[in-house]
Design an enzyme around this catalytic site. Structure first.
Site, mmCIF file in Angstrom:
data_model
loop_
_atom_site.group_PDB
_atom_site.id
_atom_site.type_symbol
_atom_site.label_atom_id
_atom_site.label_comp_id
_atom_site.label_asym_id
_atom_site.label_seq_id
_atom_site.Cartn_x
_atom_site.Cartn_y
_atom_site.Cartn_z
ATOM 1 N N LYS A 251 0.372 3.832 2.912
ATOM 2 C CA LYS A 251 0.953 3.490 4.212
ATOM 3 C C LYS A 251 2.462 3.749 4.212
ATOM 4 O O LYS A 251 3.014 4.266 5.182
ATOM 5 C CB LYS A 251 0.680 2.019 4.536
ATOM 6 C CG LYS A 251 -0.784 1.713 4.749
ATOM 7 C CD LYS A 251 -0.972 0.254 5.066
ATOM 8 C CE LYS A 251 -2.432 -0.057 5.358
ATOM 9 N NZ LYS A 251 -2.620 -1.455 5.745
ATOM 10 N N PHE B 75 -6.149 9.172 2.157
ATOM 11 C CA PHE B 75 -6.718 8.071 1.377
ATOM 12 C C PHE B 75 -7.852 7.448 2.182
ATOM 13 O O PHE B 75 -8.155 7.884 3.290
ATOM 14 C CB PHE B 75 -5.629 7.029 1.043
ATOM 15 C CG PHE B 75 -5.130 6.235 2.220
ATOM 16 C CD1 PHE B 75 -4.216 6.766 3.111
ATOM 17 C CD2 PHE B 75 -5.591 4.931 2.450
ATOM 18 C CE1 PHE B 75 -3.767 6.026 4.197
ATOM 19 C CE2 PHE B 75 -5.134 4.181 3.523
ATOM 20 C CZ PHE B 75 -4.221 4.741 4.409
ATOM 21 N N GLY B 76 -8.452 6.409 1.601
ATOM 22 C CA GLY B 76 -9.477 5.649 2.308
ATOM 23 C C GLY B 76 -10.605 6.522 2.830
ATOM 24 O O GLY B 76 -11.213 7.302 2.090
ATOM 25 N N TYR B 77 -10.880 6.428 4.122
ATOM 26 C CA TYR B 77 -12.014 7.119 4.744
ATOM 27 C C TYR B 77 -11.696 8.581 5.113
ATOM 28 O O TYR B 77 -12.529 9.255 5.718
ATOM 29 C CB TYR B 77 -12.452 6.363 6.003
ATOM 30 C CG TYR B 77 -12.906 4.944 5.720
ATOM 31 C CD1 TYR B 77 -14.246 4.662 5.451
ATOM 32 C CD2 TYR B 77 -11.999 3.888 5.703
ATOM 33 C CE1 TYR B 77 -14.669 3.365 5.174
ATOM 34 C CE2 TYR B 77 -12.413 2.581 5.428
ATOM 35 C CZ TYR B 77 -13.740 2.337 5.164
ATOM 36 O OH TYR B 77 -14.151 1.052 4.877
ATOM 37 N N ASP B 78 -10.512 9.069 4.786
ATOM 38 C CA ASP B 78 -10.105 10.413 5.229
ATOM 39 C C ASP B 78 -11.083 11.533 4.851
ATOM 40 O O ASP B 78 -11.285 12.468 5.644
ATOM 41 C CB ASP B 78 -8.696 10.750 4.724
ATOM 42 C CG ASP B 78 -7.622 9.957 5.461
ATOM 43 O OD1 ASP B 78 -7.924 9.415 6.542
ATOM 44 O OD2 ASP B 78 -6.493 9.887 4.964
ATOM 45 N N ASN C 37 0.845 -1.192 0.000
ATOM 46 C CA ASN C 37 0.000 0.000 0.000
ATOM 47 C C ASN C 37 0.888 1.253 0.000
ATOM 48 O O ASN C 37 1.559 1.546 0.994
ATOM 49 C CB ASN C 37 -0.895 -0.029 1.248
ATOM 50 C CG ASN C 37 -1.894 1.103 1.268
ATOM 51 O OD1 ASN C 37 -1.588 2.203 0.824
ATOM 52 N ND2 ASN C 37 -3.071 0.843 1.791
ATOM 53 N N ASP D 212 -1.360 -3.042 10.172
ATOM 54 C CA ASP D 212 -2.770 -3.241 9.841
ATOM 55 C C ASP D 212 -3.565 -2.105 10.459
ATOM 56 O O ASP D 212 -3.255 -1.653 11.577
ATOM 57 C CB ASP D 212 -3.295 -4.582 10.341
ATOM 58 C CG ASP D 212 -4.576 -4.954 9.607
ATOM 59 O OD1 ASP D 212 -4.530 -5.099 8.372
ATOM 60 O OD2 ASP D 212 -5.631 -5.096 10.257
ATOM 61 N N SER D 213 -4.551 -1.638 9.732
ATOM 62 C CA SER D 213 -5.292 -0.465 10.205
ATOM 63 C C SER D 213 -6.706 -0.492 9.670
ATOM 64 O O SER D 213 -7.034 -1.288 8.795
ATOM 65 C CB SER D 213 -4.568 0.810 9.757
ATOM 66 O OG SER D 213 -4.267 0.738 8.378
ATOM 67 N N LYS E 233 -1.472 14.590 9.223
ATOM 68 C CA LYS E 233 -1.471 13.143 9.487
ATOM 69 C C LYS E 233 -0.112 12.663 10.005
ATOM 70 O O LYS E 233 -0.052 11.776 10.855
ATOM 71 C CB LYS E 233 -1.814 12.370 8.202
ATOM 72 C CG LYS E 233 -3.291 12.207 7.966
ATOM 73 C CD LYS E 233 -3.571 11.214 6.842
ATOM 74 C CE LYS E 233 -4.027 9.867 7.369
ATOM 75 N NZ LYS E 233 -4.455 8.952 6.281
#
Ligand code: IMP
Length: 186
Positions: free
Chosen positions: A12, A141-144, A9, A66-67, A164
């Site tokens: 990350k 990224f993702g849910y940000d 990723n 992992d997150s 971040k």
């Protein structure tokens, strides 16, 4: 200190490098990814780290990460399923919470580092917040775009990568790992 991250990723990798600028973090070169079937973030981070240990050079430190996000009104889901939960995760999360007054949520990150001799350091970081009513912002990224940290009015995607690197669940876990390495004198 050099670490080999057992993850493909790029987000990350970028965020861990930004949180730990004094470290050299590279990506593991492995033919396949492990099956993430742990029940917790820690278990999945350990699965990734052990996979890394099996493929990295024997002299290298490896790092598993992992997150994900836990939403209180969904009983902590999507949790460890955050990456697989839905293809349209933002839209689906907003729909799942439509009309729900309780929008509390948190990001969690677990990091497991394995030394060349197999010794393990496991740490975690969290960021409390709530789910916004609509997506805002471009960074992260993702849910940000829909995650507003406690004490802030902007989403993480609006607060941006520099924010971040200091305050995220991943940055907190990374600093805990750095502290553990120093206090253990590894
Ligand atoms: P993993 O690769 O199984 O750890 O997947 C983690 C998933 O959780 C990601 O695909 C994102 O959807 C979500 N996630 C983890 N960390 C963050 C973050 O910092 N911001 C936004 N979403 C995140």
């Amino acid at each position: 200190m050099r670490l080999v991250l057992a993850s493909r990723n790029p987000n990350k990798l970028r965020e861990l490098r930004a949180a730990l600028p004094e470290w050299e973090i590279d990506v593991l070169d492995a033919p396949e990814e492990p099956v993430e079937d742990g029940a917790t973030f820690l278990e999945n981070a350990r699965i990734k780290a052990r996979h890394g240990r099996a493929h990295a050079e024997p002299t290298e430190w490896v790092l598993g990460e992992d997150s994900g996000i836990e939403v209180d009104a969904l009983g902590g889901r999507p949790g460890v399923e955050s990456a697989r939960w839905s293809r349209n995760w933002i839209e689906d999360l907003l729909k799942a919470l439509a009309g729900d007054a309780d929008r509390r949520a948190r990001y969690r990150c677990a990091l497991v580092a394995l030394a060349p001799d197999g010794r393990e350091i496991a740490v975690a970081g969290a960021l409390e917040g709530e789910i916004a009513l609509a997506p805002r912002g471009e960074e992260g990224f993702g849910y940000d775009p829909i995650f507003v940290p406690c004490g802030e009015s902007r989403t993480v995607a609006e607060l941006g990568d520099a924010w971040k690197a200091k305050h995220s669940h991943r940055a907190r876990a990374a600093r805990a790992l750095a502290d553990a390495l120093v206090s253990e004198r590894w």
